[in-house]
Scaffold this active site. Structure first.
Site, mmCIF file in Angstrom:
data_model
loop_
_atom_site.group_PDB
_atom_site.id
_atom_site.type_symbol
_atom_site.label_atom_id
_atom_site.label_comp_id
_atom_site.label_asym_id
_atom_site.label_seq_id
_atom_site.Cartn_x
_atom_site.Cartn_y
_atom_site.Cartn_z
ATOM 1 N N ARG A 216 0.792 31.148 32.060
ATOM 2 C CA ARG A 216 1.912 31.343 32.987
ATOM 3 C C ARG A 216 1.370 31.717 34.361
ATOM 4 N NH1 ARG A 216 4.774 33.423 28.061
ATOM 5 N NH2 ARG A 216 3.676 35.390 28.325
ATOM 6 N N ASP A 254 15.634 24.083 26.580
ATOM 7 C CA ASP A 254 15.409 24.710 25.275
ATOM 8 C C ASP A 254 16.652 24.484 24.422
ATOM 9 O OD1 ASP A 254 13.146 26.957 24.296
ATOM 10 O OD2 ASP A 254 15.010 26.993 23.147
ATOM 11 N N ALA A 284 14.600 18.804 23.564
ATOM 12 C CA ALA A 284 13.620 18.442 24.594
ATOM 13 C C ALA A 284 13.161 16.982 24.475
ATOM 14 C CB ALA A 284 12.418 19.382 24.515
ATOM 15 N N CYS A 344 0.467 24.904 19.434
ATOM 16 C CA CYS A 344 0.151 26.166 18.746
ATOM 17 C C CYS A 344 0.033 25.931 17.241
ATOM 18 C CB CYS A 344 1.176 27.247 19.070
ATOM 19 S SG CYS A 344 2.846 26.826 18.604
#
Ligand code: SAH
Length: 400
Positions: A216, A254, A284, A344
């Site tokens: 970020r 989202d 998305a 992830c």
């Protein structure tokens, strides 16, 4: 005494200090160890290998606490491990109120995650949030909580062990107060000069994706005067960072309305102009395609999806999903544009992820260049003996 003796030659990974003992490596168990009880692990020839937490329901039948024959597993042991982890973070992490204090195996506490959220206003001592994901840390919960409050000076500990992985350990999912006061509705914490509301009770994981802090910050650095698209934005982590960095316009997507409501609260908490931000409560995958078809283009795109591959069996399907979003993400970029893309999924390693993204670039017919390889922050260390600990990987790409 509880003793686990391994089959011949099954001691090799433990000698390399890998902390897991699989059920199929075990020859015999002496004693009647309860879930989470300490067992001594021995090689077939009787050699001491380590002291471990026994987990009768899991394929990972034992997790090593210590390879030192002279180290007993008692309250003092947990105090030492927790204190060391907290001291390491104090020395290594700055500029943020949201820190991962304990990261499981890498901190010698297999199956334990602890995050600390300091309050931006400086009042109160913040909030600790824990996830107990293995029988060993579950059995030592009280000792761990006492060690945490003493090492941090933070009296407030909340449990978010609502994770399905506990079922493999024969444990039910639980959440609730472990010490101190009930958490407020949200805690406002500060990361690199940006305020974020964190809902530790109902948010994802422990409330916030602490692992993306450095990424970020990187987006904040490159956002100035750019038009930004942030897909899978959750509570607006990257979106707020981009706004702080001076982005002209930020479109965020989202599928969680609740997360988006918090994201909008975050815009207000920072005093940013709400006109600069658009929040889309939508899928998305579909939104990426729609934006492309409508001729929208961006200077900076962030793709930070949830874990698409829960395990090895899902790798192929996950690879197609990663390729799909990266393909459209690249096509949405203006010349010179930047793509921040992440996975992830532990089951997809960084080499495979790069290959998937390369496939997307080939199909998009762009000469994408990798400017930087990305990962989690220094509060998510990776034990060299335990490569399984790596899960978050990312690439910063630029197109000509
Ligand atoms: N980048 C965020 C964390 C993203 S977590 C941060 O820095 O805080 C992944 C997010 O993807 C979650 O918020 C989840 O609600 C969202 N999500 C999952 N599937 C989705 C889909 N198909 N379309 C849009 N959002 C999705």
């Amino acid at each position: 005494m509880n003793i686990v003796t391994l089959k011949p030659s099954k001691e090799k990974s433990l000698l390399r200090r890998h902390p897991w003992v699989y059920a199929n490596a075990i020859d015999r168990v002496e004693g009647k160890p309860a879930p989470g009880a300490t067992v001594i692990v021995r090689a077939a020839d009787g050699r001491f290998l380590g002291r471990a937490a026994y987990s009768p329901h899991s394929q990972i039948r034992a997790r090593v606490w210590s390879f030192d024959e002279n180290e007993p597993i008692d309250h003092a042991f947990f105090k030492r491990r927790v204190q060391r982890a907290v001291a390491d973070r104090r020395a290594m992490v700055s500029g943020t109120g949201a820190v991962r204090l304990i990261f499981g195996e890498a901190d010698g506490l297999p199956g334990l995650i602890v995050d600390h959220y300091a309050e931006d206003a400086g009042n109160g001592r913040g909030q600790l949030v824990c996830q107990f994901m293995a029988a060993g840390v579950e059995a030592w919960k009280e000792a761990i909580v006492a060690a945490l409050t003493s090492a941090t000076g933070c009296p407030n500990v909340y449990e978010r062990s609502d994770v399905s992985i506990r079922e493999k350990e024969g444990l039910e999912q639980v959440t609730g107060l472990l010490a101190g006061d009930e958490p407020p509705e949200t805690i406002v914490t500060n990361e690199n000069g940006v305020r974020y509301h964190v809902d530790v009770r109902n948010g994802h994981k422990t409330g916030f994706y602490v692992d993306q802090r450095d990424n970020r910050a990187l987006v904040q650095t490159y956002a100035s005067e750019r038009e930004v698209l942030n897909c899978f934005c959750y509570t607006g982590g990257f979106s707020l960072a981009a706004m702080k960095g001076g982005a002209k316009r930020v479109v965020s997507v989202d599928s969680s309305g609740e997360a988006l409501a918090t994201a909008q609260k975050n815009v207000d908490a920072n005093g940013f102009d709400a006109q600069r931000a658009t929040w889309l409560d939508a899928d998305a995958f579909k939104t990426l395609r729609r934006l492309y078809d409508e001729g929208e283009r961006f200077d900076l795109v962030v793709l930070d999806p949830p874990k698409f591959a829960a395990s090895r069996e899902h790798v192929d399907r996950a690879a197609r999903a990663y390729k799909d979003i990266n393909l459209t993400g690249l096509k949405l970029l203006r010349p010179g544009g930047l793509l921040f893309t992440y996975s992830c999924s532990g089951a997809i390693d960084s080499a495979l992820f790069q290959k998937i993204v390369a496939g997307a670039a080939a199909d998009a017919k762009v000469d994408a260049r990798i400017l930087k390889r990305l990962g989690a922050g220094v509060d998510h260390p990776l034990l060299t003996a335990f490569p399984e600990g790596e899960y978050l990987k990312g690439l910063l790409l630029q197109i000509p």
